[in-house]
Design an enzyme around this catalytic site. Sequence first.
Site, PDB file in Angstrom:
ATOM      1  N   ARG A 134      -3.401 -10.329   4.724  1.00 40.22           N
ATOM      2  CA  ARG A 134      -3.822 -10.267   3.310  1.00 40.22           C
ATOM      3  C   ARG A 134      -2.648  -9.709   2.512  1.00 40.22           C
ATOM      4  O   ARG A 134      -2.297  -8.542   2.677  1.00 40.22           O
ATOM      5  CB  ARG A 134      -5.063  -9.369   3.199  1.00 40.22           C
TER       6      ARG A 134
ATOM      7  N   LYS B 169       0.819  -1.221   0.000  1.00 38.83           N
ATOM      8  CA  LYS B 169       0.000   0.000   0.000  1.00 38.83           C
ATOM      9  C   LYS B 169       0.855   1.274   0.000  1.00 38.83           C
ATOM     10  O   LYS B 169       2.042   1.247   0.269  1.00 38.83           O
ATOM     11  CB  LYS B 169      -1.000  -0.050   1.154  1.00 38.83           C
TER      12      LYS B 169
HETATM   13  N1  HH2 Z   1      -7.498  -3.830   0.754  1.00 41.48           N
HETATM   14  C1  HH2 Z   1      -7.860  -3.778  -0.552  1.00 41.48           C
HETATM   15  C2  HH2 Z   1      -8.967  -4.490  -1.006  1.00 41.48           C
HETATM   16  N2  HH2 Z   1      -9.657  -5.296  -0.175  1.00 41.48           N
HETATM   17  N3  HH2 Z   1      -9.992  -6.206   1.981  1.00 41.48           N
HETATM   18  C3  HH2 Z   1      -9.633  -6.294   3.279  1.00 41.48           C
HETATM   19  N4  HH2 Z   1     -10.319  -7.082   4.121  1.00 41.48           N
HETATM   20  N5  HH2 Z   1      -8.578  -5.581   3.777  1.00 41.48           N
HETATM   21  C4  HH2 Z   1      -7.839  -4.748   2.994  1.00 41.48           C
HETATM   22  O1  HH2 Z   1      -6.906  -4.108   3.509  1.00 41.48           O
HETATM   23  C5  HH2 Z   1      -8.188  -4.639   1.602  1.00 41.48           C
HETATM   24  C6  HH2 Z   1      -9.303  -5.389   1.129  1.00 41.48           C
HETATM   25  C7  HH2 Z   1      -7.080  -2.905  -1.472  1.00 41.48           C
HETATM   26  O2  HH2 Z   1      -5.964  -3.590  -1.984  1.00 41.48           O
HETATM   27  P1  HH2 Z   1      -5.942  -4.358  -3.390  1.00 41.48           P
HETATM   28  O3  HH2 Z   1      -7.041  -5.380  -3.465  1.00 41.48           O
HETATM   29  O4  HH2 Z   1      -4.604  -4.893  -3.628  1.00 41.48           O
HETATM   30  O5  HH2 Z   1      -6.165  -3.221  -4.471  1.00 41.48           O
HETATM   31  P2  HH2 Z   1      -7.413  -2.738  -5.311  1.00 41.48           P
HETATM   32  O6  HH2 Z   1      -8.513  -2.367  -4.362  1.00 41.48           O
HETATM   33  O7  HH2 Z   1      -6.892  -1.565  -6.088  1.00 41.48           O
HETATM   34  O8  HH2 Z   1      -7.865  -3.867  -6.196  1.00 41.48           O
END
Ligand code: HH2
Length: 351
Positions: A324, A289
């Site tokens: 995660r 992040k």
């Molecule tokens: N962060 C993201 C998405 N879903 N779910 C949980 N439970 N906790 C988190 O910290 C979290 C999440 C954002 O990260 P990412 O999926 O890599 O990116 P994007 O939302 O751009 O697909």
Amino acid sequence: MIPGRFVEPLGLLTGPVAFHALREGFALPLQGGDLAFSFVRLIEDGEDLGVGPIREVPEEWQDAVHEIARRPAPFAGLAEDRPLVMGVLNVTPDSFSDGGRHLDPRAAIAAGHAMLEAGADILDIGGESTRPGARAVSVEEECARILPVIRELAKAAPVSVDTRNAATMRAALEAGAEILNDVSALRHDPEALALAARSEAPVILMHMPGDDPATMQSLARYEDVALEVAGFLRERIAACEAAGIPRGRIAVDPGIGFGKTLAHNLALIERLPLLAGLGCRVVLGASRKRFIGTLSGVEEAGRRIPGSIAAALAGAARGASVLRVHDVAETVQALAVWRACQSGVAPAGAA
Ligand code: HH2
């Protein structure tokens, strides 16, 4: 003001020190696990009443202190003797770190299998980016992206579906997903709470100010971010219980990067044990992040792996049950070494 009582565990101990402190009654186990806490901060209606050793906690606070020591139900029935690794698979063109890499279902399925071989316990599959300012997608588009991938990978491992939409949740569960992961904590879609209750699936409730990633950064204002996030999650747990989702099926997540500044993210990780008193497993998603880029000066998300591992271990050291992450092999290796060093004992089977 955050109403109600909170007990914040402090003075965390590990390994032989924790063992002796527990035996002598100087400490209690954090959520019944390997970490022990020896001090607590008592907070009432947002007011800090002070810090003291657990043996000196007033009688009327004892129940709240013992709630932190109670072992929650195992998350989704999975192992509970170590932090679980949840591999992130974004089937999107625009996710902040892996956008576009897994848009072809075959590439996504291959990446999922590679994560499982590297030691992932759960695969978290999403079809809509939640990065600030990302374009919202229709349920049809979201489902078209993720369902073929879920159908295949659910044969090999527990899959969680990362979505805010009830119709997508329903379709994903039918396709074999077992866990619901909703960054809006089941608030975005008015149907989501009832659907989650009927489904009997475990749910992850994440904190985000407002219910829309497009506007969340403008809401990054808190007096005491850790307390406000804990208060929010406590309210969402109560809403879930009222709707028929028992606490044993709920995990909570502070939502790193969702409507948070660098200072907020750091405070949330440092004070993660505050969430232990909610009686649910704690999930932490810090991987790749922006705050890691800010701290390290690394702009490219894919080059933030060392910082991501440091954040994951900081979470594990503060009681996170599920991490995660995008980089499963690296995190699994780091966790194995970290756990052995913490305990001072070689794992069974290691020469
Ligand atoms: N962060 C993201 C998405 N879903 N779910 C949980 N439970 N906790 C988190 O910290 C979290 C999440 C954002 O990260 P990412 O999926 O890599 O990116 P994007 O939302 O751009 O697909």
